[in-house]
Design an enzyme around this catalytic site. Structure first.
Site, PDB file in Angstrom:
ATOM      1  CG  ASP A  93     -15.089  -7.412 -19.223  1.00  0.00           C
ATOM      2  OD1 ASP A  93     -14.290  -8.321 -19.518  1.00  0.00           O
ATOM      3  OD2 ASP A  93     -14.751  -6.354 -18.665  1.00  0.00           O
ATOM      4  CG  HIS A 144       5.833  -5.366  -4.738  1.00  0.00           C
ATOM      5  ND1 HIS A 144       4.553  -5.262  -4.267  1.00  0.00           N
ATOM      6  CD2 HIS A 144       6.464  -4.234  -4.360  1.00  0.00           C
ATOM      7  CE1 HIS A 144       4.392  -4.105  -3.640  1.00  0.00           C
ATOM      8  NE2 HIS A 144       5.543  -3.465  -3.684  1.00  0.00           N
ATOM      9  CD  GLU A 161       2.916  -8.161  -5.520  1.00  0.00           C
ATOM     10  OE1 GLU A 161       3.772  -8.836  -4.906  1.00  0.00           O
ATOM     11  OE2 GLU A 161       2.622  -6.998  -5.209  1.00  0.00           O
ATOM     12  CB  SER A 185     -19.671  -2.455 -24.983  1.00  0.00           C
ATOM     13  OG  SER A 185     -18.714  -3.425 -24.578  1.00  0.00           O
ATOM     14  N   GLY A 186     -19.464  -4.829 -27.371  1.00  0.00           N
ATOM     15  CA  GLY A 186     -18.453  -5.372 -28.282  1.00  0.00           C
ATOM     16  C   GLY A 186     -17.178  -5.712 -27.541  1.00  0.00           C
ATOM     17  N   GLY A 187     -17.056  -5.266 -26.292  1.00  0.00           N
ATOM     18  CA  GLY A 187     -15.885  -5.599 -25.475  1.00  0.00           C
ATOM     19  C   GLY A 187     -15.970  -7.033 -24.957  1.00  0.00           C
ATOM     20  CB  CYS A 192       5.258  -4.030  -0.029  1.00  0.00           C
ATOM     21  SG  CYS A 192       5.813  -2.348  -0.287  1.00  0.00           S
ATOM     22  CE1 TYR A 193       1.342   0.891   5.757  1.00  0.00           C
ATOM     23  CE2 TYR A 193      -0.460  -0.648   5.368  1.00  0.00           C
ATOM     24  CZ  TYR A 193       0.074   0.428   6.057  1.00  0.00           C
ATOM     25  OH  TYR A 193      -0.659   1.016   7.050  1.00  0.00           O
ATOM     26  N   GLY A 233       0.857  -1.185   0.000  1.00  0.00           N
ATOM     27  CA  GLY A 233       0.000   0.000   0.000  1.00  0.00           C
ATOM     28  C   GLY A 233       0.882   1.219   0.000  1.00  0.00           C
ATOM     29  CE  LYS A 241     -10.930  -7.293 -20.251  1.00  0.00           C
ATOM     30  NZ  LYS A 241     -12.000  -6.294 -20.035  1.00  0.00           N
TER      31      LYS A 241
END
Ligand code: XMP
Length: 578
Positions: free
Chosen positions: A224, A166, A168, A220-222, A79-80, A52, A365
C-alpha cells in the site's frame, strides 16, 4: 464517483467481500452503515444488505431505514440481510439455537430473476443461527436446503430479493451468477469500474489536493505505502515527494536492501538499537505492541522535525486503503482483538489540520495491486504476502516462566501463551503439541474444544530431544533471538518460493517460541494459512517433501531445538501468535 451499488454493513465480516465481488464484476460499489437513511441512497441502482452476527431480536442489532424497502430501489438481502427484510415486512424470523455453518445443498424451486440460469441442486455456504420461518406477504420462496426451508425469497414486482446463504464466498460456486443477475438484470447496472484505468484520475486528485505543497511518506516496503508513494511521485515529480523508511530492526532478512533497491531516492532512518532497547524487558504481547507504537511515534516525530516536514508547505501521504477507512470509522462494534498501531499519535495534528493525502482510500488491496501493475511496479513488490507493521516482534514469543511441558491424554501442553480469538473476544492461552499429524482436519477443533485451556494445536515435526524433555525458559526480545527468527524466516521464504508454494498460500508466518532443550532454547513454528482477507483463516498442510526439506534446513540453525507446525484455524487461533 457515485457508486451504483451500496452495500449496507450489518456488522458481518463479509460486507467488504460483497463490495469487492461487485467491483470485480465491473460495478463501482461502496460500503455504508446499515442505518444509512434512504434519502442518501436514492441515486443508487441497487442496495445489498450484508450478513451480520446479530439476531433481529437483539435490542442492539443493526437495522435499516424501513423506507428503503418501499423506495423502489432494488434490494438484495444476504443472510442477516434476508432476516432483516423478512422481519421488517411482517414475515417471521425464528430464533435458532444451533445454527447452520458450512456447506449445504440448495434445491432450486424457481430459477427466475436472481436465480436465473441456476438449476437443480447447488452447493452453497451457510453461516447463520436464526432462520426465516415465514415469508412476508407477496414473497415467493425461491430455494431451500434440508435444514433451511426459506433459503432464498423474492418479491420481484417490488424489487426485493434475499438469500440466506452467502453468494459472495468461493464456497458458493453459483454465487457470482446470483450477484450478476441482481446487478445487471434486476438493477440495470452498467460497467463503470476498472481500477487500472483510475491511475490518471488519481494523479489528478493528488495534484488538486496538494496544490503547491510537497508530500512526504513513511514507506514501509508493503504494497500500500509503495503504491501510494509511487502515485505521488508520478503525479508531482521527485522534487516534491520525499520518502523515509524507518529501519526498526524488526524486519525480515534483506528487507532494507529490498526497499533501497526499489526506491532509489528513499531515506533510511536507522532506529534498530532504539527499538531493541525499548523492547528489552517486554514479554506481554500488548505491551510489545504498545512499545513499538510509541517508538514509531518518537522516531517519526524526530524525522518530521529534523526535516521540517511540519512546515506549512508539506503534507503527509499515507497508504490507507478502503477497508482501513471503514474499520477505523465504522466498526466501533468490533472488539479490540489486538491493538493495531497504524494511527501514529504524533501525526494527529497533521490529520486535524487536513494536511494528509490518502490516494488509495477508495481501493481494495487487489485494486491497489492492479494500479501498481499499471504503473510498472515490480511483481515482487506487488505480490508480497502481507507482513504486519510491528514485524518480527509479534512472531518472536517471550516468556516469564521456567517450566517443563505438561503431559495430557492428547499430547503435551507447551506453556507459551499465544493470542487467539473466540466469538468476538481475545484469548491468550498455551498450546497443545501433538506428535503426529491428525487423520482429519476436524480433529484439531475437537481437541481445542475438549481442552479449553489451549487455543492452538501444533504438531511436533522434529525435536532435538524427546518432546517430554523440552522446557520453556524465560525469554525476551533480544538481538540473538530476532536473528534466529530472521534466519528461519528467510529459509522458509526461500524454500516456499523455490517450490512455487508461495503462490498457493495467503500468508506464511514463521514464529519463534522459547521452548527448547539443553543449550538450544528456541523452536520454530510454521504457520502457512489460506485466507481471503485475514479476518478468518484456514491452516494448510504443505506437501510432505517440502516440509521435509524445510525441517532439514531449519534444524541446522544453531540454537533451534524443535520444528512445530500450527494446524489451528482462525478462529480459534489468530494468524499471528504475538
Ligand atoms: P491476526 O493475527 O489478527 O492477523 O489473525 C490478521 C492479519 O493482519 C495482519 N496483522 C497486521 N498487519 N499491522 C499490520 O499491518 C499490524 O499490527 C498487524 N497485526 C496483524 C496479520 O499479519 C494477518 O495478515
Amino acid at each position: 464517483m457515485t457508486p451504483q451499488i451500496t452495500v449496507l454493513d450489518a456488522g458481518g465480516q463479509y460486507c467488504h467481500l460483497i463490495a469487492r465481488k461487485v467491483r470485480d464484476l465491473g460495478i463501482y460499489a461502496e460500503v455504508a452503515p446499515s442505518e444509512t437513511p434512504v434519502s442518501l441512497l436514492c441515486d443508487r441502482k441497487g442496495v445489498i444488505i450484508s450478513g451480520g452476527p446479530a439476531s433481529v431480536y437483539d435490542p442492539a442489532s443493526p437495522t435499516i431505514d424501513p423506507a428503503l424497502l418501499t423506495s423502489g430501489i432494488p434490494v438484495l438481502g444476504i443472510c442477516y440481510g434476508q432476516q432483516l427484510m423478512a422481519h421488517a415486512l411482517g414475515g417471521h424470523v425464528k430464533k435458532g439455537d444451533r445454527g447452520e455453518y458450512g456447506l449445504a445443498l440448495l434445491d432450486i424451486i424457481h430459477s427466475d430473476t436472481i436465480l436465473h440460469g441456476i438449476e437443480g441442486r447447488q452447493q452453497v455456504w451457510m453461516s447463520h443461527r436464526d432462520v426465516v420461518a415465514a415469508v412476508p406477504d407477496g414473497f415467493d420462496v425461491l430455494a431451500s436446503t434440508e435444514t433451511c426451508a426459506i433459503a432464498a425469497m423474492s418479491s420481484p414486482q417490488r424489487g426485493l430479493f434475499a438469500v440466506q446463504f452467502h453468494p459472495e464466498v468461493a464456497h458458493t460456486p453459483c454465487g457470482l451468477t446470483i450477484l450478476r443477475n441482481f446487478l445487471f438484470d434486476v438493477c440495470g447496472c452498467e460497467k463503470d469500474w476498472d481500477p487500472a484505468g483510475q491511475v490518471e484520475a488519481v494523479e489528478n486528485q493528488i495534484r488538486a489536493a496538494t496544490g503547491n505543497r510537497n508530500v512526504f511518506f513513511f514507506v514501509s516496503g508493503g504494497v500500500d505505502s509503495s503504491v501510494a508513494y509511487t502515485l505521488c511521485l508520478k503525479a508531482l515529480g521527485p522534487e516534491r515527494v520525499h520518502g523515509t523508511y524507518v529501519d526498526t530492526g524488526l524486519m525480515r532478512e534483506g528487507e532494507t536492501e529490498f526497499v533501497r533497491h526499489n526506491f532509489k531516492a528513499i531515506q533510511i532512518a536507522d532506529a534498530r538499537n532504539e527499538f531493541l532497547s525499548a523492547l528489552a524487558a517486554a514479554t506481554d504481547p500488548e505491551q510489545k505492541r504498545h512499545i513499538i507504537g510509541e517508538k514509531f511515534v518518537d522516531v517519526q516525530q524526530r524525522v518530521l522535525e529534523s526535516e521540517h516536514f511540519l512546515d506549512a508547505n508539506w503534507i503527509l501521504g499515507q497508504g490507507t486503503i478502503y477497508p482501513d477507512t471503514i474499520e477505523s470509522g465504522g466498526t466501533a462494534k468490533a472488539d479490540l482483538i489486538k491493538t493495531h498501531h497504524n494511527r501514529v499519535a504524533g501525526i494527529q495534528r497533521l490529520i486535524e489540520e487536513g494536511r494528509i493525502i490518502e490516494p488509495l482510500s477508495s481501493f481494495y488491496k487487489d485494486e491497489v495491486r492492479a494500479i501498481g501493475r499499471q504503473m510498472g511496479l515490480a511483481p515482487e513488490l506487488l505480490d508480497r504476502q502481507p507482513f504486519p507493521g510491528p514485524g518480527l516482534a509479534i512472531r518472536c514469543l517471550c516468556s516469564d516462566i521456567s517450566s517443563g511441558l505438561e503431559k495430557t491424554a492428547d499430547g503435551y501442553i507447551i506453556p507459551v501463551r499465544s493470542v487467539g480469538v473466540q466469538g468476538d473476544s481475545r484469548t491468550y492461552r498455551p498450546v497443545l503439541a501433538i506428535e503426529e499429524f491428525p487423520a482429519t482436519d476436524e480433529d484439531v477443533p475437537r481437541l481445542i474444544n475438549k481442552l479449553d485451556q489451549v487455543n492452538r494445536v501444533v504438531v511436533a515435526v522434529w525435536t532435538a530431544v524427546p518432546i517430554q524433555e523440552m522446557r520453556v525458559e524465560p525469554a525476551t526480545l533480544t538481538a540473538d533471538r530476532l536473528n534466529l527468527l530472521r534466519r528461519a524466516d528467510a529459509i522458509v521464504r526461500k524454500l516456499t518460493k523455490q517450490a512455487a508454494y508461495d503462490a498457493l498460500i495467503w500468508q506464511f508466518p514463521v514464529v519463534l517460541i522459547p521452548c527448547g532443550a539443553l543449550n538450544d532454547h528456541n523452536s520454530v513454528v510454521l504457520r502457512p494459512i489460506h485466507s481471503v482477507d485475514g479476518m478468518t483463516a484456514n491452516a494448510v498442510r504443505m506437501p510432505a517433501d517440502l516440509l521435509k526439506t524445510m525441517t532439514a534446513e531449519l534444524r541446522e540453525i544453531k540454537g533451534i531445538a524443535g520444528v512445530f507446525y500450527d494446524l489451528t484455524n482462525k478462529p480459534p487461533g489468530t494468524i499471528e501468535w504475538e
